[in-house]
Design an enzyme around this catalytic site. Structure first.
Site, PDB file in Angstrom:
ATOM      1  N   GLU A  46     -22.959  37.540  58.820  1.00 47.48           N
ATOM      2  CA  GLU A  46     -23.003  36.080  58.897  1.00 47.48           C
ATOM      3  C   GLU A  46     -22.559  35.629  60.291  1.00 47.48           C
ATOM      4  OE1 GLU A  46     -21.013  32.272  56.489  1.00 47.48           O
ATOM      5  OE2 GLU A  46     -20.031  34.231  56.430  1.00 47.48           O
ATOM      6  N   LYS A 111     -27.363  28.172  53.726  1.00 40.12           N
ATOM      7  CA  LYS A 111     -26.250  28.473  52.816  1.00 40.12           C
ATOM      8  C   LYS A 111     -25.987  27.291  51.899  1.00 40.12           C
ATOM      9  CE  LYS A 111     -21.418  30.081  53.020  1.00 40.12           C
ATOM     10  NZ  LYS A 111     -20.303  30.399  53.946  1.00 40.12           N
ATOM     11  N   CYS A 145     -22.356  34.828  52.186  1.00 43.92           N
ATOM     12  CA  CYS A 145     -20.913  34.895  51.960  1.00 43.92           C
ATOM     13  C   CYS A 145     -20.472  34.244  50.640  1.00 43.92           C
ATOM     14  CB  CYS A 145     -20.192  34.303  53.168  1.00 43.92           C
ATOM     15  SG  CYS A 145     -18.498  34.901  53.382  1.00 43.92           S
TER      16      CYS A 145
END
Length: 262
Positions: A46, A111, A145
């Site tokens: 990331e 995300k 994540c």
């Protein structure tokens, strides 16, 4: 969809220089160079150009910026797709997962779950849709994540074969990271790859890496020493995945969910 073939996939676990895109791109180019012709897919962490930053106004790039151009060049030269996330300016700031194929095709996912404990939701706009990629016949679910903690968002609707999760996941929570990667693989009957960074960021947070390739039964096929950079390549076996799903079709009894905006 074209038929699946076995997929060679390389995990790049590395430290990241803070807010130093040029330095990080240069390091990653050197790390990836030996993979030319040896792999089909390379997975980076990331925010691989900057580290997990809450100052996107200082480092965010336009979508068609230098890192995307670099990814397209690297993918073409290496003959492999490359993916990872970075801070992008696009109707606000986005933590954007980019997937670039050797032919230059670009697929992306923003995300969805922003890490509120790190104040990410005050600096970035959340993604609004669950995206799927296709590459060499493989159906791929990209995640970033904190997304990993939300099983309904990650739920396999019989629409993916591989989940990719790129992260900057701190070492104090490494047990959760490893456990969740294996849990997502088991419950979704899919391969799962998680790639995390190592080293320490400017806030003093340390990262243990624990990048994993997990098969559809939750077994770790690739695992490296904690806290150390490494590059490992594993094989995703399409026929083994297909046979397991046929033999143990738990996916047929899964509950249906519809995700709606609040």
């Amino acid at each position: 969809m074209t038929s699946r073939q076995n997929l060679r996939t390389s995990l790049v676990q590395t430290h990241l220089d803070w807010h130093a895109p040029d330095a990080n791109r240069q390091r990653l180019a050197g790390l990836m160079a030996p993979l030319e012709g040896q792999t089909d897919l390379i997975v980076l962490p990331e925010m691989f150009t900057t580290g997990f930053t809450m100052s996107p106004e200082e480092v965010a790039e336009p979508m068609r910026g230098p890192t995307l151009a670099w990814l397209q060049t690297q993918a073409a030269d290496l003959g492999a797709a490359i993916c990872g996330s970075l801070a992008v300016e696009d109707e606000g700031y986005r933590n954007r997962f980019l997937f670039v194929s050797p032919d230059g095709e670009v697929q992306f996912y923003d995300k969805r779950h922003l890490f509120r404990m790190g104040d990410e939701h005050h600096h970035y706009a959340a993604g609004e849709q669950r995206d799927l990629f296709e590459y060499k016949g493989w159906r791929i679910l990209p995640q970033v994540c904190y997304d990993l903690r939300f099983p309904v968002w990650c739920r396999n609707r019989d629409d993916y074969d591989l989940m990719l999760c790129v992260a900057n996941w701190p070492a104090p929570r490494r047990h959760a990271w490893r456990t969740l990667l294996q849990a997502r693989a088991i419950e979704n009957q899919s391969y799962v790859i998680g790639v995390n960074r190592v080293g320490e960021d400017s806030k003093g947070l340390s990262y243990a890496g624990d990048s994993l390739l997990v098969d559809f039964k939750g077994e770790a096929l690739l695992d490296g020493p904690a806290g150390e950079p490494y590059i490992k390549t594993g094989l995703l076996n399409a026929e083994a995945l297909h046979q397991f799903r046929d033999k143990f079709p738990a996916w047929q009894d899964a509950d249906a969910f519809e995700l709606q905006k609040a």
